[in-house]
Design a protein around this motif. Structure first.
Motif, mmCIF file in Angstrom:
data_model
loop_
_atom_site.group_PDB
_atom_site.id
_atom_site.type_symbol
_atom_site.label_atom_id
_atom_site.label_comp_id
_atom_site.label_asym_id
_atom_site.label_seq_id
_atom_site.Cartn_x
_atom_site.Cartn_y
_atom_site.Cartn_z
ATOM 1 N N PRO A 12 0.818 -1.221 0.000
ATOM 2 C CA PRO A 12 0.000 0.000 0.000
ATOM 3 C C PRO A 12 0.850 1.269 0.000
ATOM 4 O O PRO A 12 1.950 1.295 0.557
ATOM 5 C CB PRO A 12 -0.797 -0.104 1.304
ATOM 6 C CG PRO A 12 -0.692 -1.515 1.743
ATOM 7 C CD PRO A 12 0.583 -2.046 1.181
ATOM 8 N N THR A 13 0.310 2.314 -0.630
ATOM 9 C CA THR A 13 0.929 3.636 -0.612
ATOM 10 C C THR A 13 -0.165 4.677 -0.381
ATOM 11 O O THR A 13 -1.338 4.408 -0.607
ATOM 12 C CB THR A 13 1.661 3.967 -1.932
ATOM 13 O OG1 THR A 13 0.758 3.813 -3.019
ATOM 14 C CG2 THR A 13 2.877 3.097 -2.137
ATOM 15 N N ARG A 14 0.270 5.859 0.060
ATOM 16 C CA ARG A 14 -0.686 6.932 0.313
ATOM 17 C C ARG A 14 -0.031 8.259 -0.080
ATOM 18 O O ARG A 14 1.137 8.497 0.243
ATOM 19 C CB ARG A 14 -1.045 6.946 1.786
ATOM 20 C CG ARG A 14 -2.011 8.021 2.192
ATOM 21 C CD ARG A 14 -2.307 7.905 3.672
ATOM 22 N NE ARG A 14 -3.125 9.016 4.116
ATOM 23 C CZ ARG A 14 -3.252 9.366 5.367
ATOM 24 N NH1 ARG A 14 -2.636 8.685 6.307
ATOM 25 N NH2 ARG A 14 -4.012 10.388 5.687
ATOM 26 N N PHE A 15 -0.772 9.087 -0.787
ATOM 27 C CA PHE A 15 -0.316 10.410 -1.194
ATOM 28 C C PHE A 15 -1.267 11.427 -0.567
ATOM 29 O O PHE A 15 -2.472 11.350 -0.763
ATOM 30 C CB PHE A 15 -0.381 10.553 -2.725
ATOM 31 C CG PHE A 15 0.618 9.710 -3.465
ATOM 32 C CD1 PHE A 15 1.669 10.305 -4.136
ATOM 33 C CD2 PHE A 15 0.504 8.320 -3.509
ATOM 34 C CE1 PHE A 15 2.583 9.548 -4.846
ATOM 35 C CE2 PHE A 15 1.421 7.551 -4.208
ATOM 36 C CZ PHE A 15 2.463 8.164 -4.870
ATOM 37 N N ARG A 16 -0.687 12.394 0.179
ATOM 38 C CA ARG A 16 -1.518 13.393 0.847
ATOM 39 C C ARG A 16 -0.886 14.768 0.669
ATOM 40 O O ARG A 16 0.315 14.938 0.871
ATOM 41 C CB ARG A 16 -1.638 13.065 2.335
ATOM 42 C CG ARG A 16 -2.618 13.951 3.080
ATOM 43 C CD ARG A 16 -2.786 13.495 4.528
ATOM 44 N NE ARG A 16 -1.581 13.648 5.317
ATOM 45 C CZ ARG A 16 -1.207 14.785 5.898
ATOM 46 N NH1 ARG A 16 -1.939 15.869 5.771
ATOM 47 N NH2 ARG A 16 -0.103 14.837 6.610
ATOM 48 N N CYS A 17 -1.705 15.728 0.273
ATOM 49 C CA CYS A 17 -1.249 17.111 0.153
ATOM 50 C C CYS A 17 -1.092 17.652 1.564
ATOM 51 O O CYS A 17 -2.071 17.857 2.269
ATOM 52 C CB CYS A 17 -2.238 17.947 -0.653
ATOM 53 S SG CYS A 17 -1.696 19.653 -0.861
ATOM 54 N N ALA A 18 0.152 17.893 1.969
ATOM 55 C CA ALA A 18 0.450 18.227 3.352
ATOM 56 C C ALA A 18 0.347 19.714 3.667
ATOM 57 O O ALA A 18 0.181 20.089 4.822
ATOM 58 C CB ALA A 18 1.859 17.736 3.697
ATOM 59 N N GLY A 19 0.473 20.553 2.673
ATOM 60 C CA GLY A 19 0.503 21.992 2.929
ATOM 61 C C GLY A 19 -0.854 22.653 2.813
ATOM 62 O O GLY A 19 -1.859 22.012 2.486
ATOM 63 N N PRO A 20 -0.873 23.952 3.047
ATOM 64 C CA PRO A 20 -2.127 24.708 2.950
ATOM 65 C C PRO A 20 -2.543 24.983 1.507
ATOM 66 O O PRO A 20 -3.671 25.373 1.258
ATOM 67 C CB PRO A 20 -1.799 26.018 3.684
ATOM 68 C CG PRO A 20 -0.320 26.174 3.527
ATOM 69 C CD PRO A 20 0.241 24.783 3.499
ATOM 70 N N ALA A 21 -1.631 24.765 0.569
ATOM 71 C CA ALA A 21 -1.921 24.987 -0.856
ATOM 72 C C ALA A 21 -1.740 23.670 -1.619
ATOM 73 O O ALA A 21 -1.242 22.682 -1.070
ATOM 74 C CB ALA A 21 -0.975 26.044 -1.422
ATOM 75 N N ALA A 22 -2.134 23.668 -2.857
ATOM 76 C CA ALA A 22 -2.013 22.484 -3.703
ATOM 77 C C ALA A 22 -0.548 22.081 -3.854
ATOM 78 O O ALA A 22 0.361 22.885 -3.651
ATOM 79 C CB ALA A 22 -2.625 22.764 -5.078
ATOM 80 N N VAL A 23 -0.340 20.827 -4.195
ATOM 81 C CA VAL A 23 1.003 20.315 -4.469
ATOM 82 C C VAL A 23 1.051 19.840 -5.921
ATOM 83 O O VAL A 23 0.068 19.325 -6.452
ATOM 84 C CB VAL A 23 1.398 19.177 -3.493
ATOM 85 C CG1 VAL A 23 0.495 17.961 -3.656
ATOM 86 C CG2 VAL A 23 2.853 18.768 -3.681
ATOM 87 N N ARG A 24 2.202 20.081 -6.549
ATOM 88 C CA ARG A 24 2.427 19.628 -7.924
ATOM 89 C C ARG A 24 3.738 18.860 -7.915
ATOM 90 O O ARG A 24 4.740 19.322 -7.362
ATOM 91 C CB ARG A 24 2.506 20.831 -8.864
ATOM 92 C CG ARG A 24 2.507 20.462 -10.336
ATOM 93 C CD ARG A 24 2.329 21.699 -11.206
ATOM 94 N NE ARG A 24 3.462 22.581 -11.154
ATOM 95 C CZ ARG A 24 4.509 22.526 -11.983
ATOM 96 N NH1 ARG A 24 4.560 21.627 -12.934
ATOM 97 N NH2 ARG A 24 5.498 23.389 -11.853
#
Length: 194
Positions: free
Chosen positions: A174-186
């Motif tokens: 399993p893997t998980r991707f999460r946007c950690a900051g207050p703004a979008a991630v690219r």
């Protein structure tokens, strides 16, 4: 320009994707019930995805890719026209999972004879996508964050990546991707078949 099918109905990526998913199930000789057992996805959801009544989520496509032995890019490339050697920015296929806040641009789509591909991923603030298995066991991935912050969990270890950071891994579980900051991630994802 939007393509039309033989009946004059708009030919969208979701329509072509649904048809390809139905073809793959048929090629394997599986009923909807058998595919549901193999993927853990309900029969009704599988049926609706094959009829393009719903746009499949990234997680759902990942489970289907796993049982069909394909990466998500390979599956999506099967419903796009034959990729050219030079892929202009305006011609790079984009797929969006609105429910998850995920946008995926196939910068360098899969091509016969090549094992690697490049994908640009964007997650909105707070987006969180978990994959219960890799589409292909042992898949090599390199994640390079271009803007924002990304938490990636692999083998139960969470990695916080900021702009410029790169995480290299082989995916077995399993893997998980999460946007950690207050703004979008690219980020840029390099995928290499084993």
């Amino acid at each position: 320009m939007r393509q039309m099918d033989e009946g004059g109905v708009p030919d969208t990526v979701d329509t072509r994707l649904g048809a390809r998913l139905a073809e793959l199930r048929s090629e394997h000789g599986w009923s909807l019930g058998e595919l549901a057992e193999r993927t853990g996805i309900s029969r009704s959801t599988l049926s609706r995805a094959e009829r393009a009544e719903i746009s499949p989520t990234a997680s759902l496509l990942n489970r289907l890719c796993h049982v069909y032995g394909r990466t998500m890019s390979q599956l999506l490339s099967e419903v796009e026209s034959e990729p050219a050697l030079l892929v202009r920015a305006a011609e790079q296929p984009v797929w969006e999972d609105r429910a998850s806040g995920f946008v995926r641009r196939s910068v360098s789509p899969p091509h016969a004879g090549l094992r690697a591909e490049l994908v640009e991923g964007q997650l909105t603030a707070g987006a969180d996508i978990a994959y219960d298995r890799p589409p292909v066991p042992g898949l090599e991935q390199h994640i390079w964050v271009l803007e924002g912050e990304l938490d990636v969990t692999v083998q139960e270890v969470e990695h916080r990546l900021g702009a410029g950071d790169c995480l290299r891994m082989r995916v077995w579980g399993p893997t998980r991707f999460r946007c950690a900051g207050p703004a979008a991630v690219r980020y840029l994802l390099a995928v290499v078949l084993p």
